[in-house]
Design a protein around this motif. Sequence first.
Motif, PDB file in Angstrom:
ATOM      1  N   ILE A 360       1.005  -0.719   0.089  1.00 53.67           N
ATOM      2  CA  ILE A 360      -0.272  -0.093  -0.363  1.00 53.67           C
ATOM      3  C   ILE A 360       0.790   0.774   0.257  1.00 53.67           C
ATOM      4  N   ALA A 389      -2.004  11.326   3.086  1.00 54.57           N
ATOM      5  CA  ALA A 389      -3.168  11.431   3.937  1.00 54.57           C
ATOM      6  C   ALA A 389      -3.758   9.589   4.261  1.00 54.57           C
ATOM      7  N   GLN A 391      -7.343   9.107   5.972  1.00 51.86           N
ATOM      8  CA  GLN A 391      -8.194   8.482   6.387  1.00 51.86           C
ATOM      9  C   GLN A 391      -8.200   6.963   5.364  1.00 51.86           C
ATOM     10  N   GLU A 392      -8.428   7.785   4.410  1.00 52.96           N
ATOM     11  CA  GLU A 392      -7.687   7.114   3.261  1.00 52.96           C
ATOM     12  C   GLU A 392      -7.646   5.300   3.560  1.00 52.96           C
ATOM     13  N   LEU A 393      -6.072   5.930   3.355  1.00 53.02           N
ATOM     14  CA  LEU A 393      -4.613   4.852   3.995  1.00 53.02           C
ATOM     15  C   LEU A 393      -4.950   3.563   5.088  1.00 53.02           C
ATOM     16  N   HIS A 394      -5.921   4.314   5.907  1.00 51.43           N
ATOM     17  CA  HIS A 394      -6.986   3.492   7.503  1.00 51.43           C
ATOM     18  C   HIS A 394      -7.454   2.464   6.377  1.00 51.43           C
ATOM     19  N   GLN A 395      -8.722   2.837   5.806  1.00 51.62           N
ATOM     20  CA  GLN A 395      -9.085   2.249   4.871  1.00 51.62           C
ATOM     21  C   GLN A 395      -8.299   0.413   4.630  1.00 51.62           C
ATOM     22  N   LYS A 396      -7.468   1.152   3.588  1.00 51.54           N
ATOM     23  CA  LYS A 396      -6.714   0.384   2.673  1.00 51.54           C
ATOM     24  C   LYS A 396      -5.756  -0.824   3.870  1.00 51.54           C
ATOM     25  N   GLN A 398      -6.432  -1.292   6.330  1.00 53.01           N
ATOM     26  CA  GLN A 398      -7.673  -1.956   7.615  1.00 53.01           C
ATOM     27  C   GLN A 398      -8.250  -3.530   6.307  1.00 53.01           C
TER      28      GLN A 398
END
Length: 435
Positions: A360, A389, A391-396, A398
């Motif tokens: 990622i 950034a 927020q988006e990274l967190h989802q990816k 996870q």
Amino acid sequence: MNAIMETAASDCHPASVPDYTPIPELRELQLRRLQAVVTLAWKQVKLFRDRMDERGLTPEDIRSLEDIARLPFTQKSDLRDTYPFGLFASPMKDVVRLHASSGTTGKPIVVAYTQKDVDVWTSVLVRCFAGCGLHRGDIMQIAYGYGLFTGGLGAHYGAEGLGATVVPTSGGHADRQIMLMRDFGVTAMCCTPTYFLHLIDRAAELGVDLKELPLRAGVFGAEPWTESMRKHIEKMSSIEAFDIYGLSEIIGPGVGCECRRHQGLHIFEDHFYPEIVDPETGAPLPDGAEGELVLTTLSKQAMPMIRYRTRDITTILRGQCACGRTLRRIARIGRRSDDMLIIRGVNVFPSQVESALLQIEGTLPHYQILLTRLQGLDQMEVQVEVIGALQELHQKLQGALDRVLGIRVRVALVEANSIERSEGKAKRVIDRRTS
Ligand SMILES: [Zn+2]
């Protein structure tokens, strides 16, 4: 034949010649050496002789290489139980060197070398470095720890044997490492992959561009690392990164190493005989099957190791390498059977976490796994350093971890440089579970 000779010549070192021994000749040599080392251990090492007696075996029973499967295993606990010198096969007057590795509990394990053992060790490291395309004229910085740990002195003797210029910095002092790398025009670096990552980051902070230095190769080992990590290292530093393998119980670094094809690690089979066994049952597995690597030293004098259980999980690759070496290869070792974490009944390896994270964009290869227990239930948190950034990274992240591990873990994004850097092997797992 011409192609093979050409490749051998391009390694620029006569010590590489045994790498190309025709296979029937190599097997014959291995059998002769196996018979000799079994006889030596049977005569000199009580623990081994007792185990042979229990099985009703004598050295004469080893008539083929397949007969190796009849021999008893040796384990790390055998070294602890016979601390310090119980497995030595040479009298102390013939031992020229002792090394020791720190155990997690109490006493270290001790290994010994005769002069001939040191010479063999040097020769296999020369073959490793030659296989990485290094030669006389290279300037090699050895940033493995010097001392009781085998990494520093092992690589040092090998680099000198190759005819390279050695810069023996040992571990630590990143700023000085980078200064010397630049000022001395270092062309090859030997250290753990995680330490090199640390140097990449630190060089950037100091305004030193590693890509502009003469540095062209890194020989990295002493801890499992992934293919994704190699890509990251090569991208950030423009070097060619090689995986080297070894363990003190067998000789130290130099049991095996990648060649420039990077299709697995050649094992120096004329000195170390590899087998793959089922880690649960110990049953031998065929080439191509994944299991635990078991190694037998074929020429070691001071401390022969018969069928040593390495706990490293890999496969012996089928077929011959395009480089022309006849030595068999093992796949890169990504995990050890004793690294396995059991989280809520699911098997998890830190290397799976590493691969998922490195896929990622925006994450750094610095992470730590924190294990805790809440009301009797295991909790796993992966702390990851990130840039950009969030927020988006967190989802990816996870999503990637859920897919790879098959269990829900908490992902914590942390600032760059907030996870403690290692000077040697990285500490990936902090286990605070109490039963
Ligand atoms: Zn090869």
